[in-house]
Design an enzyme around this catalytic site. Sequence first.
Site, PDB file in Angstrom:
ATOM      1  N   ARG A   1       0.807  -1.241   0.000  1.00 17.64           N
ATOM      2  CA  ARG A   1       0.000   0.000   0.000  1.00 17.64           C
ATOM      3  C   ARG A   1       0.833   1.282   0.000  1.00 17.64           C
ATOM      4  O   ARG A   1       0.338   2.353   0.338  1.00 17.64           O
ATOM      5  CB  ARG A   1      -0.977   0.027   1.167  1.00 17.64           C
TER       6      ARG A   1
ATOM      7  N   LYS B   1       3.455  11.519 -11.219  1.00 17.65           N
ATOM      8  CA  LYS B   1       2.573  10.686 -12.043  1.00 17.65           C
ATOM      9  C   LYS B   1       3.316   9.391 -12.341  1.00 17.65           C
ATOM     10  O   LYS B   1       4.428   9.409 -12.876  1.00 17.65           O
ATOM     11  CB  LYS B   1       2.225  11.385 -13.361  1.00 17.65           C
TER      12      LYS B   1
ATOM     13  N   GLU C   1       9.709  18.134 -24.667  1.00 15.61           N
ATOM     14  CA  GLU C   1       9.056  18.512 -23.398  1.00 15.61           C
ATOM     15  C   GLU C   1       9.624  19.839 -22.879  1.00 15.61           C
ATOM     16  O   GLU C   1       8.927  20.596 -22.207  1.00 15.61           O
ATOM     17  CB  GLU C   1       9.220  17.398 -22.352  1.00 15.61           C
TER      18      GLU C   1
ATOM     19  N   LYS D   1       7.810  22.930 -14.105  1.00 13.03           N
ATOM     20  CA  LYS D   1       7.047  21.740 -13.700  1.00 13.03           C
ATOM     21  C   LYS D   1       6.742  21.800 -12.209  1.00 13.03           C
ATOM     22  O   LYS D   1       5.609  21.510 -11.777  1.00 13.03           O
ATOM     23  CB  LYS D   1       7.837  20.476 -14.046  1.00 13.03           C
TER      24      LYS D   1
ATOM     25  N   GLU E   1      -4.012  17.188 -10.501  1.00  9.57           N
ATOM     26  CA  GLU E   1      -4.733  17.583 -11.714  1.00  9.57           C
ATOM     27  C   GLU E   1      -6.236  17.738 -11.398  1.00  9.57           C
ATOM     28  O   GLU E   1      -7.110  17.260 -12.112  1.00  9.57           O
ATOM     29  CB  GLU E   1      -4.503  16.550 -12.835  1.00  9.57           C
TER      30      GLU E   1
ATOM     31  N   ARG F   1      -2.666  21.667 -14.081  1.00 11.57           N
ATOM     32  CA  ARG F   1      -1.684  20.621 -14.402  1.00 11.57           C
ATOM     33  C   ARG F   1      -1.952  20.020 -15.784  1.00 11.57           C
ATOM     34  O   ARG F   1      -1.031  19.599 -16.482  1.00 11.57           O
ATOM     35  CB  ARG F   1      -1.680  19.530 -13.330  1.00 11.57           C
TER      36      ARG F   1
ATOM     37  N   ASN G   1      -0.064  18.831 -20.629  1.00 14.04           N
ATOM     38  CA  ASN G   1      -0.364  17.820 -21.655  1.00 14.04           C
ATOM     39  C   ASN G   1      -0.534  18.410 -23.043  1.00 14.04           C
ATOM     40  O   ASN G   1      -1.147  17.781 -23.911  1.00 14.04           O
ATOM     41  CB  ASN G   1      -1.618  17.049 -21.266  1.00 14.04           C
TER      42      ASN G   1
ATOM     43  N   HIS H   1      -0.307  16.155 -26.058  1.00 13.57           N
ATOM     44  CA  HIS H   1      -0.288  14.759 -25.604  1.00 13.57           C
ATOM     45  C   HIS H   1      -1.495  13.955 -26.093  1.00 13.57           C
ATOM     46  O   HIS H   1      -1.378  12.752 -26.300  1.00 13.57           O
ATOM     47  CB  HIS H   1      -0.198  14.685 -24.079  1.00 13.57           C
TER      48      HIS H   1
ATOM     49  N   HIS I   1      -0.483  10.808 -27.777  1.00 19.08           N
ATOM     50  CA  HIS I   1      -0.798   9.469 -27.258  1.00 19.08           C
ATOM     51  C   HIS I   1      -1.516   8.637 -28.320  1.00 19.08           C
ATOM     52  O   HIS I   1      -1.298   7.421 -28.423  1.00 19.08           O
ATOM     53  CB  HIS I   1      -1.675   9.575 -25.997  1.00 19.08           C
TER      54      HIS I   1
ATOM     55  N   HIS J   1       7.904   8.863 -27.233  1.00 24.27           N
ATOM     56  CA  HIS J   1       6.900   9.720 -26.612  1.00 24.27           C
ATOM     57  C   HIS J   1       7.132  11.201 -26.980  1.00 24.27           C
ATOM     58  O   HIS J   1       6.213  11.904 -27.407  1.00 24.27           O
ATOM     59  CB  HIS J   1       6.943   9.526 -25.092  1.00 24.27           C
TER      60      HIS J   1
HETATM   61  P1  NAD Z   1      12.687   5.659 -21.997  1.00 30.46           P
HETATM   62  O1  NAD Z   1      12.561   5.519 -20.557  1.00 30.46           O
HETATM   63  O2  NAD Z   1      12.153   4.582 -22.865  1.00 30.46           O
HETATM   64  O3  NAD Z   1      14.226   5.903 -22.346  1.00 30.46           O
HETATM   65  C1  NAD Z   1      14.582   6.069 -23.684  1.00 30.46           C
HETATM   66  C2  NAD Z   1      15.706   5.123 -24.111  1.00 30.46           C
HETATM   67  O4  NAD Z   1      16.950   5.645 -23.661  1.00 30.46           O
HETATM   68  C3  NAD Z   1      15.600   3.736 -23.549  1.00 30.46           C
HETATM   69  O5  NAD Z   1      16.062   2.819 -24.514  1.00 30.46           O
HETATM   70  C4  NAD Z   1      16.552   3.770 -22.374  1.00 30.46           C
HETATM   71  O6  NAD Z   1      17.026   2.499 -22.004  1.00 30.46           O
HETATM   72  C5  NAD Z   1      17.637   4.642 -22.914  1.00 30.46           C
HETATM   73  N1  NAD Z   1      18.415   5.383 -21.925  1.00 30.46           N
HETATM   74  C6  NAD Z   1      17.952   5.960 -20.808  1.00 30.46           C
HETATM   75  N2  NAD Z   1      18.925   6.665 -20.235  1.00 30.46           N
HETATM   76  C7  NAD Z   1      20.022   6.511 -20.978  1.00 30.46           C
HETATM   77  C8  NAD Z   1      21.344   7.011 -20.900  1.00 30.46           C
HETATM   78  N3  NAD Z   1      21.714   7.866 -19.961  1.00 30.46           N
HETATM   79  N4  NAD Z   1      22.230   6.640 -21.838  1.00 30.46           N
HETATM   80  C9  NAD Z   1      21.862   5.804 -22.853  1.00 30.46           C
HETATM   81  N5  NAD Z   1      20.606   5.327 -23.002  1.00 30.46           N
HETATM   82  C10 NAD Z   1      19.709   5.678 -22.063  1.00 30.46           C
HETATM   83  O7  NAD Z   1      11.992   7.022 -22.516  1.00 30.46           O
HETATM   84  P2  NAD Z   1      11.834   8.483 -21.897  1.00 30.46           P
HETATM   85  O8  NAD Z   1      11.746   9.380 -23.067  1.00 30.46           O
HETATM   86  O9  NAD Z   1      12.822   8.762 -20.849  1.00 30.46           O
HETATM   87  O10 NAD Z   1      10.415   8.411 -21.190  1.00 30.46           O
HETATM   88  C11 NAD Z   1       9.235   8.193 -21.911  1.00 30.46           C
HETATM   89  C12 NAD Z   1       8.211   7.664 -20.956  1.00 30.46           C
HETATM   90  O11 NAD Z   1       7.941   8.629 -19.950  1.00 30.46           O
HETATM   91  C13 NAD Z   1       6.880   7.354 -21.616  1.00 30.46           C
HETATM   92  O12 NAD Z   1       6.407   6.115 -21.158  1.00 30.46           O
HETATM   93  C14 NAD Z   1       5.972   8.474 -21.140  1.00 30.46           C
HETATM   94  O13 NAD Z   1       4.627   8.097 -21.080  1.00 30.46           O
HETATM   95  C15 NAD Z   1       6.539   8.759 -19.787  1.00 30.46           C
HETATM   96  N6  NAD Z   1       6.282  10.113 -19.293  1.00 30.46           N
HETATM   97  C16 NAD Z   1       5.811  10.233 -18.038  1.00 30.46           C
HETATM   98  C17 NAD Z   1       5.593  11.481 -17.521  1.00 30.46           C
HETATM   99  C18 NAD Z   1       5.134  11.616 -16.092  1.00 30.46           C
HETATM  100  O14 NAD Z   1       4.780  12.726 -15.681  1.00 30.46           O
HETATM  101  N7  NAD Z   1       5.175  10.567 -15.316  1.00 30.46           N
HETATM  102  C19 NAD Z   1       5.850  12.625 -18.286  1.00 30.46           C
HETATM  103  C20 NAD Z   1       6.352  12.459 -19.562  1.00 30.46           C
HETATM  104  C21 NAD Z   1       6.565  11.187 -20.068  1.00 30.46           C
HETATM  105  N1  GLY Z   2       3.663  15.100 -17.850  1.00 33.22           N
HETATM  106  C1  GLY Z   2       2.412  15.648 -17.433  1.00 33.22           C
HETATM  107  C2  GLY Z   2       2.274  15.795 -15.969  1.00 33.22           C
HETATM  108  O1  GLY Z   2       3.165  15.479 -15.219  1.00 33.22           O
HETATM  109  O2  GLY Z   2       1.249  16.215 -15.514  1.00 33.22           O
END
Ligand code: NAD
Ligand code: GLY
Length: 365
Positions: A120, A142, A184, A226, A236, A241, A245, A248, A252, A265
């Site tokens: 939990r 998130k 972003e 942010k 949100e 917040r 997006n 997005h 998406h 993404h």
């Molecule tokens: P990712 O986590 O897939 O990383 C991208 C690639 O880079 C992967 O292959 C990873 O293994 C590689 N990588 C990571 N760090 C590295 C480094 N230092 N050196 C070499 N390779 C490296 O992608 P991302 O763009 O970081 O994240 C995208 C994800 O984040 C999506 O799932 C998206 O929905 C999510 N997201 C979440 C939020 C949130 O608020 N929680 C906001 C934006 C995006």
């Molecule tokens: N990436 C959108 C949020 O964190 O709200």
Amino acid sequence: MQTLSVSLAERSYPIFIGESLLTNPECYQTYLKAKQVLIVSNTTIAPLYLAKVEQTLQSLGYKVACHILPDGEQFKDLQHVEGIFKTLLEQRFNRDCVLVALGGGVVGDMTGFAAACYQRGVAFLQIPTTLLSQVDSSVGGKTGVNHPLGKNMIGAFKQPTAVLADTSVLDTLNDREYAAGLAEVIKYGLIRDLPFLEWLEQNMAGLVARDKKLLAEAIARSCQNKADVVAADELEANDLRALLNLGHTFGHAIETAMGYGTWLHGEAVATGMLMAADLSWRLGWITQADVVRVKTILQAANLPVIPPTEMTSEQFLSLMAVDKKVLAGKLRLVLLRQLGQAVVSADFPLQTLEQTLIAGTELGQ
Ligand code: NAD
Ligand code: GLY
């Protein structure tokens, strides 16, 4: 090292930004209250950085275990979070443990979700290793996974205890992933920070060349934006917040339609932001010159600006209907009232949206 703060009363936490933070004890000691730590990473990042984090934590007296995920957005699902639970249970992790997310947004979202659910809720720390995760996903709590029917549809709000954005790790990030992170960064300028957008327009060439000073400034200004938004609307609950997006809902839909991981993404968000700008222009809110400005900065950051030709407007509409901003069955989009000022709106004719969805290479024309 710069330190910013996400102000959320008892859930407030620092964002550390700087070089060589992975091995800096200062970043861990106060924020890892428990001695039992599970580092979650993936098959790409672990060989590069896991030993540094593991050894630093061990030298500080922590008992460290690791869970390595396969690399890819296509593995961001419940099944792979279940694997994290299995490791935690097999190794008898208690409620006072801490999970450490070492990776990009995929690892961060999955680890945070596991931390939100395990017994939990247990603590977690974010060590984002992509530009995208340093400027966006690691901050704000998130967390979650994808569902075959919709992106990020299963999740929870769970704030980390600290964020360590070590800029040195970006040296190993490939150019495509780096550009995805810039999407972003540009987003913050477009939605709420016109001076930052202007700064980005002046400095994009240097950022693309990975100038360290410019990069540190871009990360800090993004994280500050942010942090301000999250502090004002953590869950949100109002539309503040939701402005994060921009692009997005379109993006998406592209990610889901093309298969998770095909479009990154950040790439999908970039094209989505141009689509949002195009619709804002068709509604008479911004000028055609503004749309050109949006397109120009995205292209300068080496981001795609043409939606997939194989996607029909029907497919877009069907996928966009599965969006967390949909209320009472009504699609709501983040649009631009002007550059630097986004709004959430349901106030657009369907035909106008369809014009944007079929514009393809003609966005903004
Ligand atoms: P990712 O986590 O897939 O990383 C991208 C690639 O880079 C992967 O292959 C990873 O293994 C590689 N990588 C990571 N760090 C590295 C480094 N230092 N050196 C070499 N390779 C490296 O992608 P991302 O763009 O970081 O994240 C995208 C994800 O984040 C999506 O799932 C998206 O929905 C999510 N997201 C979440 C939020 C949130 O608020 N929680 C906001 C934006 C995006
Ligand atoms: N990436 C959108 C949020 O964190 O709200």
